[in-house]
Write a protein that holds these residues in place. Structure first.
Motif, short mmCIF file in Angstrom:
data_model
loop_
_atom_site.label_atom_id
_atom_site.label_comp_id
_atom_site.label_asym_id
_atom_site.label_seq_id
_atom_site.Cartn_x
_atom_site.Cartn_y
_atom_site.Cartn_z
N ASN A 1 40.68 15.11 35.44
CA ASN A 1 40.11 15.33 34.11
C ASN A 1 39.88 14.02 33.36
O ASN A 1 38.88 13.88 32.65
N LYS B 1 45.57 17.06 38.68
CA LYS B 1 44.64 17.70 37.74
C LYS B 1 44.35 16.77 36.56
O LYS B 1 43.20 16.60 36.15
N THR C 1 43.71 16.30 26.77
CA THR C 1 43.13 16.52 28.09
C THR C 1 43.99 17.51 28.87
O THR C 1 45.22 17.44 28.83
N ARG D 1 36.86 12.24 34.86
CA ARG D 1 35.63 12.89 34.39
C ARG D 1 35.24 12.37 33.00
O ARG D 1 34.06 12.34 32.64
#
Length: 172
Positions: free
Chosen positions: A25, A21, A77, A28
């Protein structure tokens, strides 16, 4: 993202079991990330599966240009606990460390890093780090597979064979 001339590798600590995960992130947000993995055998309900487990649980590598990127955003984040460093400055990892890890990876993404159990040979003195036998010392007997080992403990005046995770022992 392509690596700039001023970028370097840093380590980010992730939340428990949130490495994938966190990588998604950060990617991105435009950061280059690296999560080395190895094949891990998981036994559950009479089934044996091989999963891709993180080589360094709760840690990922992030390439950052401290001058050009908003690197402080990494700490907020989703999936990230913090960037590893000292007094608010991230600690840089040598590029050759990352390159060596990448060179040892197989084509399927599994790292070919040696099993932790292979550090020991029969007769080595070992100490158990956690679990029911925390801090007990014993004699390394054998590997049962790539992740588990047999240890001979001296308990209550007799020798007892114990099976433990290879990551749970260290040289005594």
């Amino acid at each position: 993202m392509t690596a700039s001339a001023h970028s370097a590798w840093y380590v980010a600590q992730t939340q428990a079991q949130a490495e994938t995960k966190a990588c998604a992130n950060l990617a991105r947000q435009g950061f280059e990330v690296y999560l080395p993995r190895y094949p891990r055998t998981v036994r559950h309900a009479r089934r044996v599966n091989i999963v891709r487990a993180p080589l360094f649980p709760s840690y990922i590598f992030v390439r950052i240009d401290l001058a050009a990127q908003r690197w402080r955003a990494i700490n907020s984040t989703i999936g990230i606990k913090r960037l590893v460093g000292h007094e608010g400055t991230p600690a840089q990892i040598a590029t050759d460390v990352i390159e060596t890890l990448k060179q040892h990876e197989k084509a399927d993404g599994f790292s070919s890093v040696i099993s932790p159990a292979s550090r020991f040979k029969t007769g080595d003195a070992v100490r158990i780090l956690k679990g029911a036998f925390d801090s007990c010392c014993g004699i390394f007997q054998a590997r049962t597979d790539s992740e588990r080992v047999e240890i001979l403990l001296d308990l209550l005046g007799r020798k007892v064979k114990v099976v433990a995770g290879a990551h749970m022992i260290e040289p005594a």
